[in-house]
Design a protein around this motif. Structure first.
Motif, PDB file in Angstrom:
ATOM      1  N   UNK A 263       0.845  -1.172   0.000  1.00 28.58           N
ATOM      2  CA  UNK A 263       0.000   0.000   0.000  1.00 28.58           C
ATOM      3  C   UNK A 263       0.889   1.232   0.000  1.00 28.58           C
ATOM      4  N   UNK A 264       0.654   2.134  -0.935  1.00 27.62           N
ATOM      5  CA  UNK A 264       1.497   3.329  -1.045  1.00 27.62           C
ATOM      6  C   UNK A 264       1.437   4.198   0.202  1.00 27.62           C
ATOM      7  N   UNK A 265       0.365   4.079   0.973  1.00 29.50           N
ATOM      8  CA  UNK A 265       0.252   4.871   2.199  1.00 29.50           C
ATOM      9  C   UNK A 265       1.075   4.280   3.345  1.00 29.50           C
ATOM     10  N   UNK A 266       1.644   3.087   3.140  1.00 29.07           N
ATOM     11  CA  UNK A 266       2.375   2.397   4.213  1.00 29.07           C
ATOM     12  C   UNK A 266       3.816   2.084   3.797  1.00 29.07           C
ATOM     13  N   UNK A 267       4.376   2.931   2.971  1.00 25.81           N
ATOM     14  CA  UNK A 267       5.740   2.693   2.485  1.00 25.81           C
ATOM     15  C   UNK A 267       6.771   2.888   3.599  1.00 25.81           C
ATOM     16  N   UNK A 268       7.930   2.235   3.424  1.00 19.02           N
ATOM     17  CA  UNK A 268       9.049   2.369   4.362  1.00 19.02           C
ATOM     18  C   UNK A 268       8.603   2.097   5.798  1.00 19.02           C
ATOM     19  N   UNK A 269       7.824   1.043   5.960  1.00 19.11           N
ATOM     20  CA  UNK A 269       7.278   0.719   7.266  1.00 19.11           C
ATOM     21  C   UNK A 269       8.234  -0.166   8.073  1.00 19.11           C
ATOM     22  N   UNK A 270       7.744  -0.700   9.174  1.00 19.66           N
ATOM     23  CA  UNK A 270       8.602  -1.457  10.096  1.00 19.66           C
ATOM     24  C   UNK A 270       9.115  -2.766   9.515  1.00 19.66           C
ATOM     25  N   UNK A 271       8.500  -3.245   8.444  1.00 19.01           N
ATOM     26  CA  UNK A 271       8.949  -4.477   7.802  1.00 19.01           C
ATOM     27  C   UNK A 271       9.925  -4.218   6.660  1.00 19.01           C
ATOM     28  N   UNK A 272       9.992  -2.981   6.218  1.00 14.23           N
ATOM     29  CA  UNK A 272      10.777  -2.648   5.029  1.00 14.23           C
ATOM     30  C   UNK A 272      12.259  -2.527   5.349  1.00 14.23           C
ATOM     31  N   UNK A 273      13.078  -3.118   4.505  1.00 18.89           N
ATOM     32  CA  UNK A 273      14.531  -3.002   4.618  1.00 18.89           C
ATOM     33  C   UNK A 273      15.152  -2.292   3.421  1.00 18.89           C
ATOM     34  N   UNK A 274      14.489  -2.344   2.270  1.00 21.77           N
ATOM     35  CA  UNK A 274      14.985  -1.642   1.087  1.00 21.77           C
ATOM     36  C   UNK A 274      13.861  -1.558   0.072  1.00 21.77           C
ATOM     37  N   UNK A 275      13.550  -0.334  -0.362  1.00 26.29           N
ATOM     38  CA  UNK A 275      12.511  -0.105  -1.360  1.00 26.29           C
ATOM     39  C   UNK A 275      13.033   0.818  -2.448  1.00 26.29           C
ATOM     40  N   UNK A 276      12.511   0.634  -3.652  1.00 23.28           N
ATOM     41  CA  UNK A 276      12.693   1.653  -4.681  1.00 23.28           C
ATOM     42  C   UNK A 276      11.695   2.763  -4.400  1.00 23.28           C
ATOM     43  N   UNK A 277      12.196   3.990  -4.279  1.00 24.70           N
ATOM     44  CA  UNK A 277      11.351   5.115  -3.885  1.00 24.70           C
ATOM     45  C   UNK A 277      10.648   5.720  -5.106  1.00 24.70           C
ATOM     46  N   UNK A 278       9.586   5.056  -5.542  1.00 24.87           N
ATOM     47  CA  UNK A 278       8.806   5.534  -6.683  1.00 24.87           C
ATOM     48  C   UNK A 278       8.103   6.828  -6.317  1.00 24.87           C
ATOM     49  N   UNK A 279       7.832   7.649  -7.315  1.00 23.54           N
ATOM     50  CA  UNK A 279       7.266   8.957  -7.010  1.00 23.54           C
ATOM     51  C   UNK A 279       6.423   9.461  -8.167  1.00 23.54           C
ATOM     52  N   UNK A 280       5.684  10.522  -7.883  1.00 23.61           N
ATOM     53  CA  UNK A 280       4.924  11.235  -8.891  1.00 23.61           C
ATOM     54  C   UNK A 280       5.631  12.557  -9.147  1.00 23.61           C
ATOM     55  N   UNK A 281       6.057  12.773 -10.353  1.00 21.96           N
ATOM     56  CA  UNK A 281       6.770  14.003 -10.678  1.00 21.96           C
ATOM     57  C   UNK A 281       5.895  15.222 -10.393  1.00 21.96           C
TER      58      UNK A 281
END
Length: 511
Positions: A263-281
């Protein structure tokens, strides 16, 4: 971090523009930054670090054509996803050193490694002057460069098996033609780099830098690579070391709900160790622009159009979950609703990252571009690898089963109505043998990590290399009737142009 690092022009790799020289131009000052005047302050070093992260973008965007996006290289070869499109790395027939996606993957990999190596060199050369105000950043930046370089070594090994091991910036022609790596050298270097990175990286970043790698990222990733190397090398010490790395992690946990990880609203949460930081320009994403261009910034979202037939003209280049993957789940497993659309006969049946929308503004969204981060390394992955390392090292089987049951319990609790599901039930803690528990682990990895970062293909590949399974007789459950796996397909072909131009480099066997 999502809002800034993709719009930075990366000074390290900036090309110099030459014009004809005469008396009126030869003494002109350069326009913009040059290498000689850069890497002098914390801000400039931070821009350089973010420029290394920026290259991750290239592995996840649309790239403007039906057969241009790269995700299929790690998603399609397994028995989880299939397509009718002409992606040779799904059905293995026709693979060669001129494959455009594989050649781009190779090129982008070494561009990222080059950025990391240049940064490491500049930290060494200018560190005493560049970090006067924030000396701790010197260690953090070095750790980030080592982590990202290691991630690339790991991906190269899982894609080609062998590729040049480039540990330093190449500035002289005599060093521009490195040979193939041998055996597990790419993994060996990644393990060494991550050991150092774990000692340098911070425990946590502030909110403005959320998404940058941490000590836990390095420990979890190092443990993962140790398990991979131990599988193919049969070295018990690797599994022991992996368990030590996993046990050294602090402050990470499974999310309460499985779906929170997509879920985009729950990015970089307590389970995350490495994500690609996608974004909206800031204005709109353009999936047809190269985001290394200086005048414009192209797509900085993550491409999921292969699951939604976006844009519509990609035709049959749609990735569908195989029946064997869907049938792996118990019928009441709540994870099903977060991974699949179970409408009968639906081709676009994978919704893991697009269930909640989060498309970028048009035209990016129309082209399948999303703001939702691909989760590259999650704690659930790490936990299941720890269970595997326990079994392979001769540890207590009940400890390994307890970890599997932790994953299954979270799955049972991931319901929308608040009433826990009876499935998947816990496994028994007694009366089991090593092979049975390993089978449980790989079944759970397949379900928990389905349709994400090539976990299934990488697991099948290493187990085949270790002689645990035989992919020659494996049912890939592919829509392609021409699928034909041979032993040498565990390594994809290196770019033919690289092999031709580098006399020290050999093509992989079979190609």
């Amino acid at each position: 971090m999502k809002n800034i690092y993709y719009i930075i022009s990366f000074i390290i790799c900036a090309g110099f523009i030459f014009t004809s020289c005469d008396d009126s131009t030869i003494e002109l000052d350069p326009i913009g930054d040059t290498e000689a005047g850069f890497f002098q302050t914390e801000d400039q070093m931070t821009q350089a670090v973010l420029g290394v992260y920026q290259k991750v973008t290239f592995f996840y965007t649309f790239r403007g054509g039906q057969n241009n996006f790269l995700q299929g290289i790690w998603q399609l070869p397994s028995d989880d996803l299939t397509t009718e499109a002409n992606h040779a790395y799904e059905f293995f027939s026709g693979l060669n050193g001129n494959n455009g996606q594989l050649n781009n993957f190779y090129r982008f990999s070494y561009q990222l490694i080059s950025r990391a190596n240049t940064l490491l060199e500049k930290i060494e050369e200018n560190g005493t002057i560049a970090y006067e105000n924030q000396p701790e950043l010197r260690d953090y930046h070095r750790g980030e460069a080592l982590f990202l370089r290691s991630w690339m070594y790991f991906r190269l090994w899982n894609t080609y098996g062998t590729a040049p091991l480039v540990k330093e910036r190449i500035v002289a022609l005599e060093n521009a033609f490195p040979p193939n790596s041998q055996g597990t050298e790419l993994l060996d270097q990644a393990i060494n780099d991550l050991e150092e990175a774990a000692q340098l990286l911070p425990e946590i970043w502030d909110d403005a830098n959320s998404g940058r790698v941490t000590r836990n990222s390095a420990l979890g990733f190092r443990g993962k690579i140790l398990v991979f190397r131990g599988t193919v090398a049969g070295d018990n010490t690797d599994f022991i070391s992996a368990i030590q790395d996993f046990d050294a992690m602090n402050g990470v946990s499974l999310t309460a709900n499985y779906g929170d990880n997509f879920n985009a609203a729950m990015e970089n949460n307590e389970e995350s160790l490495f994500e690609f930081q996608a974004n909206n320009q800031s204005s709109m994403n353009n999936a047809f622009l190269d985001n290394d261009s200086f005048a414009v910034v192209g797509d900085i979202g993550a491409y999921y159009g292969q699951f939604a037939r976006r844009p519509t003209w990609i035709g049959n280049a749609v990735y569908s979950a195989t029946p064997s993957l869907i049938n792996e789940f118990d019928k009441e497993d709540p994870r099903i609703n977060y991974i699949f659309d179970m409408e009968p006969g639906l081709v676009t049946n994978v919704v893991k990252y697009i269930k909640d929308g989060n498309w970028t503004d048009a035209p990016g969204g129309a082209n399948g571009s999303s703001r939702n981060n691909p989760r590259i390394l999650r704690y659930a992955d790490v936990l299941l690898l720890k269970a595997e390392a326990i079994v392979r090292s001769g540890g207590n089987l009940s400890d390994a089963i307890t970890i599997i049951n932790q994953i299954r319990e979270r799955a049972r609790m991931s319901v929308e109505n608040g009433i826990p599901s009876p499935e998947p039930a816990d496994y028994s803690l007694s009366g089991m043998d090593d092979n049975t528990v390993l089978d449980w682990i790989f079944k759970e990895r397949r379900m928990e990590l389905a349709c994400e970062e090539g976990h299934r293909w990488y697991d099948l590949r290493r187990r085949h290399m270790a002689g645990e399974i035989d992919l020659l007789t494996w049912d890939f459950d592919s829509k392609r009737i021409d699928l034909e796996f041979e032993d040498y397909h565990v390594n994809f072909p290196l770019p033919e142009i690289e092999v031709i131009e580098n006399e020290n480099m050999n093509q992989n066997a079979g190609y």
